[in-house]
Design a protein around this motif. Structure first.
Motif, PDB file in Angstrom:
ATOM      1  N   SER A 257      30.407 -43.073 -44.465  1.00 11.54           N
ATOM      2  CA  SER A 257      30.881 -44.216 -43.772  1.00 11.54           C
ATOM      3  C   SER A 257      32.175 -45.083 -44.015  1.00 11.54           C
ATOM      4  CB  SER A 257      29.869 -45.179 -43.221  1.00 11.54           C
ATOM      5  OG  SER A 257      29.118 -45.780 -44.580  1.00 11.54           O
ATOM      6  N   LEU A 258      32.056 -44.853 -45.468  1.00 11.51           N
ATOM      7  CA  LEU A 258      33.257 -45.496 -46.402  1.00 11.51           C
ATOM      8  C   LEU A 258      34.446 -44.480 -46.054  1.00 11.51           C
ATOM      9  CD1 LEU A 258      31.700 -46.916 -49.483  1.00 11.51           C
ATOM     10  CD2 LEU A 258      32.286 -48.163 -47.452  1.00 11.51           C
ATOM     11  N   GLY A 259      34.134 -43.226 -46.428  1.00  7.14           N
ATOM     12  CA  GLY A 259      35.309 -42.322 -46.226  1.00  7.14           C
ATOM     13  C   GLY A 259      35.823 -42.332 -44.548  1.00  7.14           C
ATOM     14  N   LEU A 260      34.925 -42.213 -43.838  1.00  3.56           N
ATOM     15  CA  LEU A 260      35.447 -42.338 -42.310  1.00  3.56           C
ATOM     16  C   LEU A 260      36.220 -43.798 -42.101  1.00  3.56           C
ATOM     17  CD1 LEU A 260      32.664 -40.917 -40.274  1.00  3.56           C
ATOM     18  CD2 LEU A 260      34.805 -39.801 -40.829  1.00  3.56           C
ATOM     19  N   ALA A 261      35.926 -44.719 -42.888  1.00  2.39           N
ATOM     20  CA  ALA A 261      36.457 -46.157 -42.784  1.00  2.39           C
ATOM     21  C   ALA A 261      37.923 -46.050 -43.161  1.00  2.39           C
ATOM     22  CB  ALA A 261      35.719 -47.252 -43.561  1.00  2.39           C
ATOM     23  N   PHE A 262      38.130 -45.531 -44.379  1.00  3.78           N
ATOM     24  CA  PHE A 262      39.293 -45.146 -44.819  1.00  3.78           C
ATOM     25  C   PHE A 262      40.102 -44.315 -43.904  1.00  3.78           C
ATOM     26  CE2 PHE A 262      42.516 -42.839 -47.598  1.00  3.78           C
ATOM     27  CZ  PHE A 262      42.973 -43.812 -48.403  1.00  3.78           C
ATOM     28  N   ILE A 263      39.825 -43.184 -43.353  1.00  5.69           N
ATOM     29  CA  ILE A 263      40.444 -42.219 -42.758  1.00  5.69           C
ATOM     30  C   ILE A 263      40.756 -43.238 -41.451  1.00  5.69           C
ATOM     31  CG2 ILE A 263      40.286 -40.390 -41.030  1.00  5.69           C
ATOM     32  CD1 ILE A 263      38.454 -38.962 -43.188  1.00  5.69           C
ATOM     33  N   LEU A 264      40.001 -44.162 -40.864  1.00  6.01           N
ATOM     34  CA  LEU A 264      40.320 -44.763 -39.512  1.00  6.01           C
ATOM     35  C   LEU A 264      41.419 -45.793 -39.866  1.00  6.01           C
ATOM     36  CD1 LEU A 264      36.847 -45.025 -37.866  1.00  6.01           C
ATOM     37  CD2 LEU A 264      38.785 -43.617 -37.020  1.00  6.01           C
ATOM     38  N   ALA A 265      41.257 -46.427 -41.167  1.00  2.61           N
ATOM     39  CA  ALA A 265      42.271 -47.417 -41.329  1.00  2.61           C
ATOM     40  C   ALA A 265      43.619 -46.712 -41.508  1.00  2.61           C
ATOM     41  CB  ALA A 265      41.821 -48.358 -42.595  1.00  2.61           C
ATOM     42  N   TRP A 266      43.588 -45.429 -42.159  1.00  4.72           N
ATOM     43  CA  TRP A 266      44.848 -44.890 -42.449  1.00  4.72           C
ATOM     44  C   TRP A 266      45.453 -44.595 -41.087  1.00  4.72           C
ATOM     45  CZ3 TRP A 266      48.293 -42.916 -46.370  1.00  4.72           C
ATOM     46  CH2 TRP A 266      49.020 -41.800 -45.626  1.00  4.72           C
ATOM     47  N   ILE A 267      44.816 -44.056 -40.231  1.00  8.04           N
ATOM     48  CA  ILE A 267      45.416 -43.650 -38.739  1.00  8.04           C
ATOM     49  C   ILE A 267      45.590 -44.797 -38.225  1.00  8.04           C
ATOM     50  CG2 ILE A 267      44.686 -42.502 -36.644  1.00  8.04           C
ATOM     51  CD1 ILE A 267      43.016 -40.712 -37.930  1.00  8.04           C
ATOM     52  N   GLU A 285      58.493 -42.793 -39.722  1.00  7.77           N
ATOM     53  CA  GLU A 285      56.999 -42.706 -39.249  1.00  7.77           C
ATOM     54  C   GLU A 285      56.360 -41.751 -40.264  1.00  7.77           C
ATOM     55  OE1 GLU A 285      55.784 -42.211 -35.286  1.00  7.77           O
ATOM     56  OE2 GLU A 285      57.821 -41.081 -34.904  1.00  7.77           O
ATOM     57  N   VAL A 286      55.193 -41.936 -40.260  1.00  7.30           N
ATOM     58  CA  VAL A 286      54.104 -41.142 -41.317  1.00  7.30           C
ATOM     59  C   VAL A 286      54.053 -39.721 -40.993  1.00  7.30           C
ATOM     60  CG1 VAL A 286      51.935 -41.093 -42.583  1.00  7.30           C
ATOM     61  CG2 VAL A 286      52.876 -43.386 -41.770  1.00  7.30           C
ATOM     62  N   PRO A 287      54.488 -38.489 -41.715  1.00  5.46           N
ATOM     63  CA  PRO A 287      54.463 -37.350 -41.250  1.00  5.46           C
ATOM     64  C   PRO A 287      52.878 -36.891 -41.067  1.00  5.46           C
ATOM     65  CG  PRO A 287      55.639 -37.754 -43.093  1.00  5.46           C
ATOM     66  CD  PRO A 287      54.975 -39.051 -43.027  1.00  5.46           C
ATOM     67  N   THR A 288      52.629 -35.896 -40.070  1.00  3.50           N
ATOM     68  CA  THR A 288      51.384 -35.569 -39.619  1.00  3.50           C
ATOM     69  C   THR A 288      50.612 -34.868 -40.974  1.00  3.50           C
ATOM     70  OG1 THR A 288      51.867 -35.489 -37.441  1.00  3.50           O
ATOM     71  CG2 THR A 288      49.961 -34.161 -38.089  1.00  3.50           C
ATOM     72  N   LEU A 289      51.756 -34.158 -41.648  1.00  2.00           N
ATOM     73  CA  LEU A 289      51.366 -33.405 -42.723  1.00  2.00           C
ATOM     74  C   LEU A 289      50.633 -34.316 -43.906  1.00  2.00           C
ATOM     75  CD1 LEU A 289      51.183 -30.527 -44.143  1.00  2.00           C
ATOM     76  CD2 LEU A 289      53.376 -30.532 -45.027  1.00  2.00           C
ATOM     77  N   ALA A 290      51.319 -35.414 -44.020  1.00  2.00           N
ATOM     78  CA  ALA A 290      50.610 -36.244 -44.927  1.00  2.00           C
ATOM     79  C   ALA A 290      49.271 -36.607 -44.743  1.00  2.00           C
ATOM     80  CB  ALA A 290      51.537 -37.523 -45.115  1.00  2.00           C
ATOM     81  N   SER A 291      49.049 -36.843 -43.249  1.00  2.00           N
ATOM     82  CA  SER A 291      47.772 -37.298 -42.797  1.00  2.00           C
ATOM     83  C   SER A 291      46.919 -36.346 -43.146  1.00  2.00           C
ATOM     84  CB  SER A 291      47.940 -37.827 -41.236  1.00  2.00           C
ATOM     85  OG  SER A 291      48.908 -38.871 -41.002  1.00  2.00           O
ATOM     86  N   LEU A 292      47.290 -34.790 -42.904  1.00  2.00           N
ATOM     87  CA  LEU A 292      46.279 -33.985 -43.189  1.00  2.00           C
ATOM     88  C   LEU A 292      45.650 -34.031 -44.711  1.00  2.00           C
ATOM     89  CD1 LEU A 292      44.865 -31.208 -42.093  1.00  2.00           C
ATOM     90  CD2 LEU A 292      47.089 -30.179 -42.481  1.00  2.00           C
ATOM     91  N   GLY A 293      46.677 -34.083 -45.375  1.00  2.00           N
ATOM     92  CA  GLY A 293      46.557 -34.211 -46.763  1.00  2.00           C
ATOM     93  C   GLY A 293      45.337 -35.384 -47.156  1.00  2.00           C
ATOM     94  N   VAL A 294      45.856 -36.596 -46.537  1.00  2.00           N
ATOM     95  CA  VAL A 294      44.814 -37.598 -47.095  1.00  2.00           C
ATOM     96  C   VAL A 294      43.482 -37.431 -46.420  1.00  2.00           C
ATOM     97  CG1 VAL A 294      44.456 -40.085 -46.528  1.00  2.00           C
ATOM     98  CG2 VAL A 294      46.892 -39.298 -47.017  1.00  2.00           C
TER      99      VAL A 294
END
Length: 330
Positions: A257-267, A285-294
């Motif tokens: 849940s903490l990992g998902l919280a960080f991912i949702l906050a990032w998005i 803008e934030v590149p999609t490739l950066a989001s994939l890595g995160v």
């Protein structure tokens, strides 16, 4: 992204065919799937998603390929979180193991229907109102904070306590016997409703709640309706097998849940930045490739830390239950 009517037609036809195959197989022989069966099916579904992403990459460009893989990972991780709620629900409503496949299949079909509706509505909103990205972003940040608060407060999910479910239990003559997907029958001249109907209502209410989180999240990755739809389809396919394959392992993912919280906050932040870019406030803008890595790093780190913690807790528990023998007196 130019997607032909033929591509859409083939995608929808294959999705319906896979669902019908699952329905026929499960209806013919309700059972608890074996480890081998789960592994084979799940490997096929994950392999199909990887191949589909490669096809998108080759025929529509690497940018769209990255968007698909990123969106699929986000939706898949959110779907795994759904399994926690499904496990609680099945246990609370005492669904026999051999009928849980049927219940999960209905839940997946409902999830696809609800998400298709939310995708259509979401696409119209993002196409016509750029400011809706602010709303999506703030909503995801709020969801992330709620997940962290739930984790810190030790709150447990109780999907069986949904108002619709409780209303149905009070108003309907609900029996105690499960008969697969037979939802009602007559006993002594009175109509009896199967408890499976209550399970389906609970699954439907849960699917709507999760769709409210997942659709803004996927639109934070891509605004292409074809990619949004296919990422959701591939994330839900194999969820039934994953439920039985992981089993107790899900209980070990204590930090999910903490990992998902960080991912949702990032998005969420990414969506707000996108809205500001669309409005001419900022020029990047934030590149999609950066989001994939995160997302990949976050999921990997979450799994590693979760399993490490549960191993430590198990060792500590064994030590407490087997204290060292006292030394003999001199």
């Amino acid at each position: 992204m130019e997607v032909s009517a033929l591509e859409w037609g083939i995608t929808i036809a294959v999705t319906v065919a896979v669902l019908l195959f699952d329905v026929v197989v499960i209806a013919r022989r309700p059972h608890e799937p074996s480890l081998r069966e789960c592994t084979v099916y799940l490997s096929v579904y994950v392999g199909a998603a990887v191949i589909f992403g490669a096809w998108v990459w080759l025929f529509h460009g690497h940018d769209f390929g990255i968007e698909f893989y990123t969106g699929w990972l986000v939706e898949y991780s959110l779907s795994v979180d759904n399994l926690f709620v499904f496990i609680v629900l099945m246990s609370a409503l005492a669904v026999p193991r051999k009928y849980q496949q049927e219940a999960l299949m209905v839940g997946i079909i409902l999830a696809l229907i609800f998400r298709a509706i939310f995708i259509a509505v979401g696409y119209q909103l993002v196409e016509n109102f750029s400011w809706v990205f602010y709303i999506f972003g703030v909503f995801l940040l709020y969801t992330a904070v709620s997940l962290v608060r739930s984790y810190r407060g030790g709150e447990e999910e109780h999907p069986e306590e949904n108002r619709l479910v409780m209303f149905a239990q009070r108003r309907l003559n609900v029996g105690e016997e499960y008969r697969g997907l037979t939802l009602w029958w007559k006993e002594n001249g009175a109509r009896v409703v199967s408890p499976m109907l209550i399970v389906i209502l609970a699954l439907g209410a849960t699917d709507i709640m999760f769709a409210l989180d997942s659709i803004p999240a996927i639109f934070g990755i891509t605004q292409e309706p074809y990619l949004v739809f296919t990422a959701n389809v591939f994330a839900l396919m194999g969820l039934r097998q994953l439920y039985f394959l992981l089993g107790g392992l899900l209980q070990r993912l204590v930090y999910l849940s903490l990992g998902l919280a960080f991912i949702l906050a990032w998005i969420g932040v990414k969506l707000i930045i996108h809205a500001m870019h669309e409005g001419g406030v900022i020029g990047f803008e934030v590149p999609t490739l950066a989001s994939l890595g995160v997302i990949i790093v976050t999921l990997g780190l979450t799994a590693w830390l979760s399993l490490a913690k549960t191993r430590r807790d198990e060792r500590a528990e064994m030590t407490d239950s087997n204290p060292p023998a006292p030394k003999p007196a001199d």
